[in-house]
Design an enzyme around this catalytic site. Structure first.
Site, short mmCIF file in Angstrom:
data_model
loop_
_atom_site.label_atom_id
_atom_site.label_comp_id
_atom_site.label_asym_id
_atom_site.label_seq_id
_atom_site.Cartn_x
_atom_site.Cartn_y
_atom_site.Cartn_z
N ASN A 1 0.55 7.38 2.73
CA ASN A 1 1.11 6.49 3.74
C ASN A 1 2.58 6.76 4.01
OD1 ASN A 1 -1.30 5.23 4.12
ND2 ASN A 1 -0.89 3.56 2.67
N THR B 1 -9.12 4.93 -4.59
CA THR B 1 -8.40 4.96 -5.87
C THR B 1 -7.74 3.62 -6.19
OG1 THR B 1 -6.59 5.97 -7.06
CG2 THR B 1 -6.40 5.97 -4.67
N ASP C 1 0.84 -1.21 0.00
CA ASP C 1 0.00 0.00 0.00
C ASP C 1 0.87 1.26 0.00
OD1 ASP C 1 -2.48 1.21 -0.11
OD2 ASP C 1 -2.78 1.18 2.06
N ASP D 1 1.80 3.06 8.05
CA ASP D 1 0.58 2.30 7.70
C ASP D 1 0.87 0.87 7.24
OD1 ASP D 1 -1.71 3.62 8.32
OD2 ASP D 1 -1.80 4.78 6.48
P1 ATP Z 1 -6.51 6.13 7.25
O1 ATP Z 1 -6.69 4.68 7.22
O2 ATP Z 1 -7.74 6.93 6.95
O3 ATP Z 1 -5.28 6.60 6.51
P2 ATP Z 1 -5.28 5.84 9.72
O4 ATP Z 1 -6.12 5.24 10.78
O5 ATP Z 1 -4.28 5.03 9.00
O6 ATP Z 1 -6.23 6.51 8.74
P3 ATP Z 1 -3.18 7.61 9.99
O7 ATP Z 1 -3.14 7.86 8.51
O8 ATP Z 1 -2.14 6.78 10.59
O9 ATP Z 1 -4.57 7.05 10.37
O10 ATP Z 1 -3.16 8.99 10.77
C1 ATP Z 1 -3.99 10.08 10.43
C2 ATP Z 1 -3.16 11.33 10.22
O11 ATP Z 1 -2.44 11.66 11.41
C3 ATP Z 1 -2.09 11.18 9.16
O12 ATP Z 1 -2.58 11.43 7.90
C4 ATP Z 1 -1.05 12.22 9.62
O13 ATP Z 1 -1.41 13.51 9.20
C5 ATP Z 1 -1.16 12.16 11.12
N1 ATP Z 1 -0.14 11.26 11.68
C6 ATP Z 1 -0.28 9.94 11.87
N2 ATP Z 1 0.82 9.40 12.40
C7 ATP Z 1 1.70 10.39 12.55
C8 ATP Z 1 3.05 10.46 13.06
N3 ATP Z 1 3.67 9.38 13.48
N4 ATP Z 1 3.67 11.65 13.05
C9 ATP Z 1 3.03 12.74 12.59
N5 ATP Z 1 1.77 12.75 12.12
C10 ATP Z 1 1.10 11.60 12.09
MG MG Z 2 -3.40 6.59 6.91
#
Ligand code: ATP
Ligand code: MG
Length: 292
Positions: free
Chosen positions: A157, A187, A152, A170
């Site tokens: 990510n 997408t 992915d 991710d």
């Molecule tokens: P999705 O599946 O919708 O992408 P998710 O549950 O995977 O959501 P993340 O993408 O991990 O969530 O986190 C959401 C947002 O938080 C990220 O797009 C980023 O902007 C911020 N974020 C996440 N982890 C970090 C980190 N380690 N450092 C800085 N910002 C972060």
């Molecule tokens: Mg994410």
């Protein structure tokens, strides 16, 4: 499940108190500003009170994980990511949970999302692209050596560290991500032919996605973008690769992309050979750091 083991040679150390000695709880942290929102919860800047270590605390709601039947994916994300140690892979220091929530302790990526940076710039220079692609190739070589396929790889990510280095994030979401693309309006752009056709796939899927990323960095859009899902699908399976005349991109970069976006996955340029490609050698900063 044990929380992450001690780092071998991580550039940042995890919160000092090791999980073997005690369990984390939310009171161990000062919670700071929200960093972002994910599908299942929120991410906050946080500081571990005893060590003063800064982390990103990802808070997931158990009820939502259950409802969407992704608990095992979260478990896999934790299991895979907590064992990885590479400067271009986001560290997962550990996890803990309470009645309602699961908390993931992540390395804080100070400069945020690559996706936003690309939006801001529209497209990246060849030096910046080559530096990024070579650092991601090194991270993928490390991952594949551990029999982990990311599946992915895309700008959403990838996060950016303090020095401007990329951090792949991710993990363990490939099935969910794939389902999401099939069932919702997500997408298809980054999926290789063998995945859109649901055939068997191996680590070479990540080479394809890296090729897509290289194109998108240089041109600002992924190569098989189309208005309709079905058109993207057709363009992917036919490898309908076109290089626009604007922006101007060097023949070396196009050659590299063409060697990665190959339908037969066994014929894609191996990642160690990517690192020796003349365009990478001439343009990439070997440290993997690109400062704006
Ligand atoms: P999705 O599946 O919708 O992408 P998710 O549950 O995977 O959501 P993340 O993408 O991990 O969530 O986190 C959401 C947002 O938080 C990220 O797009 C980023 O902007 C911020 N974020 C996440 N982890 C970090 C980190 N380690 N450092 C800085 N910002 C972060
Ligand atoms: Mg994410």
């Amino acid at each position: 499940m044990p929380i992450a083991a001690e780092p071998q040679q991580a550039e940042k150390s995890p919160p000092k108190v090791s999980a073997a000695e005690r369990r984390w709880k939310v009171d161990d942290f000062d919670i700071g500003k929200p960093l972002g929102r994910g599908k299942f919860g929120h991410v906050y800047l946080a500081r571990e009170k005893r060590s003063n270590q800064i982390v990103a605390l990802k808070v997931l709601f158990k009820s939502q994980l259950k409802q969407s039947q992704v608990e095992h994916q979260v478990r896999r994300e934790v299991e895979i990511q907590s064992h990885l140690r590479h400067p271009n892979i986001l560290r997962l220091y550990g996890y803990f949970y309470d009645e309602a929530r699961v908390y993931l302790l992540l390395e804080y990526a100070e400069k945020g999302e690559l996706y936003k940076e690309l939006q801001k710039c529209t497209y990246f220079s060849e030096r910046r692209t080559a530096t990024y692609i070579s650092s991601l190739a090194r991270a993928l070589i490390y991952l594949h050596g551990k029999h982990v396929i990311h599946r992915d790889i895309k700008p959403e990510n990838i996060l950016i560290g303090l020095q401007g280095e990329l951090k792949i994030a991710d993990f363990g979401w490939s099935v969910r991500a794939f389902n999401r693309r099939q069932t919702m309006c997500g997408t298809l752009d980054y999926l290789p032919p063998e995945m859109v056709e649901s055939a068997e796939h191996d680590a070479n899927v990540d080479i394809w996605s890296l090729g897509i990323l290289c194109y998108e960095f240089l041109y600002g859009v992924p190569p098989f973008e189309a208005k309709e899902h079905s058109d993207t699908y057709i363009r992917i399976v036919n490898v309908d690769l076109k290089f626009p005349s604007i922006p101007i991109v060097s023949p070396g970069a196009k050659d590299l992309i063409s060697q990665m976006l190959v339908k037969d996955s066994s014929q894609r340029l191996p990642l160690h050979r990517l690192l020796q490609h003349p365009w990478i050698v001439q343009n990439a900063n070997p440290s993997g750091v690109y400062s704006v």
